[in-house]
Design a protein around this motif. Sequence first.
Motif, PDB file in Angstrom:
ATOM      1  N   LEU A  16       0.810  -1.240  -0.061  1.00  0.00           N
ATOM      2  CA  LEU A  16      -0.145  -0.045   0.104  1.00  0.00           C
ATOM      3  C   LEU A  16       0.938   1.135   0.134  1.00  0.00           C
ATOM      4  O   LEU A  16       1.714   1.435   1.017  1.00  0.00           O
ATOM      5  N   ARG A  17       0.769   1.784  -1.155  1.00  0.00           N
ATOM      6  CA  ARG A  17       1.790   3.211  -1.016  1.00  0.00           C
ATOM      7  C   ARG A  17       0.979   4.310  -0.989  1.00  0.00           C
ATOM      8  O   ARG A  17      -0.001   4.762  -1.469  1.00  0.00           O
ATOM      9  N   PHE A  18       1.928   5.514  -0.075  1.00  0.00           N
ATOM     10  CA  PHE A  18       1.211   6.745   0.435  1.00  0.00           C
ATOM     11  C   PHE A  18       2.214   7.802  -0.128  1.00  0.00           C
ATOM     12  O   PHE A  18       3.459   7.495   0.517  1.00  0.00           O
ATOM     13  N   LYS A  19       1.918   8.560  -0.906  1.00  0.00           N
ATOM     14  CA  LYS A  19       2.583   9.714  -1.425  1.00  0.00           C
ATOM     15  C   LYS A  19       2.441  10.736  -0.947  1.00  0.00           C
ATOM     16  O   LYS A  19       1.520  11.441  -0.632  1.00  0.00           O
ATOM     17  N   GLY A  20       3.625  11.357  -0.228  1.00  0.00           N
ATOM     18  CA  GLY A  20       3.446  12.580   0.563  1.00  0.00           C
ATOM     19  C   GLY A  20       3.318  13.916  -0.346  1.00  0.00           C
ATOM     20  O   GLY A  20       3.365  13.895  -1.637  1.00  0.00           O
ATOM     21  N   PRO A  21       3.587  14.956   0.214  1.00  0.00           N
ATOM     22  CA  PRO A  21       3.894  15.364   1.517  1.00  0.00           C
ATOM     23  C   PRO A  21       2.874  14.815   2.653  1.00  0.00           C
ATOM     24  O   PRO A  21       1.724  14.692   2.327  1.00  0.00           O
ATOM     25  N   PHE A  22       3.120  14.567   3.727  1.00  0.00           N
ATOM     26  CA  PHE A  22       2.015  14.020   4.723  1.00  0.00           C
ATOM     27  C   PHE A  22       1.645  15.054   6.084  1.00  0.00           C
ATOM     28  O   PHE A  22       1.425  14.787   6.872  1.00  0.00           O
ATOM     29  N   THR A  23       1.591  16.209   5.297  1.00  0.00           N
ATOM     30  CA  THR A  23       1.004  17.326   6.213  1.00  0.00           C
ATOM     31  C   THR A  23      -0.351  17.123   6.180  1.00  0.00           C
ATOM     32  O   THR A  23      -1.330  17.932   6.808  1.00  0.00           O
ATOM     33  N   ASP A  24      -1.074  16.475   5.214  1.00  0.00           N
ATOM     34  CA  ASP A  24      -2.456  16.205   5.166  1.00  0.00           C
ATOM     35  C   ASP A  24      -2.816  14.731   5.005  1.00  0.00           C
ATOM     36  O   ASP A  24      -2.039  14.058   4.882  1.00  0.00           O
ATOM     37  N   VAL A  71      -7.902   3.604   2.114  1.00  0.00           N
ATOM     38  CA  VAL A  71      -7.113   3.497   3.500  1.00  0.00           C
ATOM     39  C   VAL A  71      -6.443   4.851   3.720  1.00  0.00           C
ATOM     40  O   VAL A  71      -5.881   5.316   2.787  1.00  0.00           O
ATOM     41  N   MET A  72      -6.796   5.720   4.705  1.00  0.00           N
ATOM     42  CA  MET A  72      -6.336   6.925   4.749  1.00  0.00           C
ATOM     43  C   MET A  72      -5.344   7.187   5.952  1.00  0.00           C
ATOM     44  O   MET A  72      -5.576   6.840   7.134  1.00  0.00           O
ATOM     45  N   LEU A  73      -4.191   7.448   5.794  1.00  0.00           N
ATOM     46  CA  LEU A  73      -3.211   7.800   6.399  1.00  0.00           C
ATOM     47  C   LEU A  73      -3.261   9.370   7.092  1.00  0.00           C
ATOM     48  O   LEU A  73      -3.407  10.102   6.435  1.00  0.00           O
ATOM     49  N   GLN A  74      -3.098   9.166   8.275  1.00  0.00           N
ATOM     50  CA  GLN A  74      -3.373  10.667   8.861  1.00  0.00           C
ATOM     51  C   GLN A  74      -2.072  11.366   9.092  1.00  0.00           C
ATOM     52  O   GLN A  74      -0.963  10.747   8.936  1.00  0.00           O
ATOM     53  N   PRO A  75      -2.195  12.687   9.072  1.00  0.00           N
ATOM     54  CA  PRO A  75      -0.944  13.653   8.844  1.00  0.00           C
ATOM     55  C   PRO A  75      -0.058  13.249  10.071  1.00  0.00           C
ATOM     56  O   PRO A  75      -0.238  12.963  11.248  1.00  0.00           O
ATOM     57  N   PHE A  76       1.446  13.325   9.750  1.00  0.00           N
ATOM     58  CA  PHE A  76       2.524  13.054  10.699  1.00  0.00           C
ATOM     59  C   PHE A  76       3.748  13.773  10.181  1.00  0.00           C
ATOM     60  O   PHE A  76       3.886  14.088   8.749  1.00  0.00           O
ATOM     61  N   ASP A  77       4.793  13.706  10.917  1.00  0.00           N
ATOM     62  CA  ASP A  77       5.980  14.358  10.591  1.00  0.00           C
ATOM     63  C   ASP A  77       6.901  13.277  10.313  1.00  0.00           C
ATOM     64  O   ASP A  77       7.223  12.213  10.621  1.00  0.00           O
ATOM     65  N   TYR A  78       7.265  13.323   8.770  1.00  0.00           N
ATOM     66  CA  TYR A  78       7.854  12.471   7.979  1.00  0.00           C
ATOM     67  C   TYR A  78       9.276  12.467   8.153  1.00  0.00           C
ATOM     68  O   TYR A  78       9.829  13.312   8.121  1.00  0.00           O
ATOM     69  N   ASP A  79      10.000  11.111   8.626  1.00  0.00           N
ATOM     70  CA  ASP A  79      11.422  11.311   8.525  1.00  0.00           C
ATOM     71  C   ASP A  79      11.771  10.306   7.372  1.00  0.00           C
ATOM     72  O   ASP A  79      11.535   9.054   7.616  1.00  0.00           O
ATOM     73  N   PRO A  80      12.560  10.591   6.493  1.00  0.00           N
ATOM     74  CA  PRO A  80      13.132  10.037   5.236  1.00  0.00           C
ATOM     75  C   PRO A  80      13.865   8.800   5.876  1.00  0.00           C
ATOM     76  O   PRO A  80      13.910   7.693   4.987  1.00  0.00           O
ATOM     77  N   ASN A  81      14.635   9.025   6.830  1.00  0.00           N
ATOM     78  CA  ASN A  81      15.464   8.048   7.385  1.00  0.00           C
ATOM     79  C   ASN A  81      14.967   6.662   8.073  1.00  0.00           C
ATOM     80  O   ASN A  81      15.421   5.706   8.370  1.00  0.00           O
ATOM     81  N   GLU A  82      13.504   7.035   8.487  1.00  0.00           N
ATOM     82  CA  GLU A  82      12.733   5.757   9.023  1.00  0.00           C
ATOM     83  C   GLU A  82      12.067   5.013   8.195  1.00  0.00           C
ATOM     84  O   GLU A  82      11.325   5.631   7.575  1.00  0.00           O
ATOM     85  N   LYS A  83      12.343   3.794   8.263  1.00  0.00           N
ATOM     86  CA  LYS A  83      11.573   2.772   7.373  1.00  0.00           C
ATOM     87  C   LYS A  83      10.340   2.483   7.866  1.00  0.00           C
ATOM     88  O   LYS A  83      10.250   2.292   9.035  1.00  0.00           O
ATOM     89  N   SER A  84       9.257   2.408   7.124  1.00  0.00           N
ATOM     90  CA  SER A  84       7.787   1.894   7.762  1.00  0.00           C
ATOM     91  C   SER A  84       7.767   0.686   8.082  1.00  0.00           C
ATOM     92  O   SER A  84       8.427   0.033   7.289  1.00  0.00           O
ATOM     93  N   CYS A 121       3.187  -1.240   4.407  1.00  0.00           N
ATOM     94  CA  CYS A 121       3.114   0.113   3.737  1.00  0.00           C
ATOM     95  C   CYS A 121       4.233   0.812   3.376  1.00  0.00           C
ATOM     96  O   CYS A 121       5.238   0.600   4.045  1.00  0.00           O
ATOM     97  N   VAL A 122       4.138   1.551   2.181  1.00  0.00           N
ATOM     98  CA  VAL A 122       5.295   2.263   1.787  1.00  0.00           C
ATOM     99  C   VAL A 122       5.242   3.614   1.637  1.00  0.00           C
ATOM    100  O   VAL A 122       4.000   4.042   0.973  1.00  0.00           O
ATOM    101  N   PHE A 123       5.887   4.401   1.945  1.00  0.00           N
ATOM    102  CA  PHE A 123       6.089   5.979   1.956  1.00  0.00           C
ATOM    103  C   PHE A 123       6.879   6.572   1.025  1.00  0.00           C
ATOM    104  O   PHE A 123       7.845   6.163   0.947  1.00  0.00           O
ATOM    105  N   GLU A 124       6.212   7.439   0.081  1.00  0.00           N
ATOM    106  CA  GLU A 124       6.942   8.065  -1.048  1.00  0.00           C
ATOM    107  C   GLU A 124       6.942   9.556  -1.078  1.00  0.00           C
ATOM    108  O   GLU A 124       5.798  10.001  -0.698  1.00  0.00           O
ATOM    109  N   LEU A 125       8.071  10.198  -1.190  1.00  0.00           N
ATOM    110  CA  LEU A 125       7.838  11.817  -1.434  1.00  0.00           C
ATOM    111  C   LEU A 125       7.760  12.017  -2.807  1.00  0.00           C
ATOM    112  O   LEU A 125       8.178  11.178  -3.622  1.00  0.00           O
TER     113      LEU A 125
END
Length: 246
Positions: A16-24, A71-84, A121-125
Amino acid sequence: MSKLEQILILDPPNDLRFKGPFTDVVTSYLKLKNPSDKKVCFKVKTTAPRRYCVRPNSGIIDPGATLAISVMLQPFDYDPNEKSKHKFMVQTIFAPAAITDTEAMWKDAKPDELMDSKLRCVFELPSENDKVNDVDSVSKSVPVLNSSKVEGSAAAKSVSSALDDSEMKKVMDECKRLQTEVSKLSDENRQLKDEGLRLRKFQRSEHVTSNSSSAMGRESKAGSLPSLLVVIAAIFIGFFLGKFVL
């Protein structure tokens, strides 16, 4: 007895891929297809229930039907160095012929009757190409907005031209009448103010006059008293003198 293989077809099947920014809120969609000739009950679970909102998170899929899940991901402070490490699991079971209570069905289900599929879950910028495409889409939409404004102004002109001379004359006459009414009201207001000023001045003058007249009355009374005494004394003196002469 071996575990049953997942009967549903998942799209996407693994991630499940979620594309940022994750401010919303970021939404990813999962499709569940039932290729069998039986009804299938499903339930969606996650390792981070506070971070996601799933709609619907459970239900029944008819034979041959497909269901889309948000599947709705809630806003959060994204850290690129942190793996989901978040994961989802789609758990399914064939629905009984006469199902009335799904909660009891899941509670009483045997382990060998359950089927499940796991997704990570995969987070993408957003990439630079995505940003360029967004700018292009905005620039392309600008002429559309401008054309809509032009169309709106043209429509306004057509409406105004549709008014005939008689209607325009009525509007002008009404405006003149309202202006005359406003002028009359202003004059009346000014007259009322002047009348009020005159009344206040008159009341003040009357007050001063009444005070002065009362003072003069008191003085005249005080002055007439000695004169009266002199007259009375003269009468008595004349009376006594007349007696002595006789």
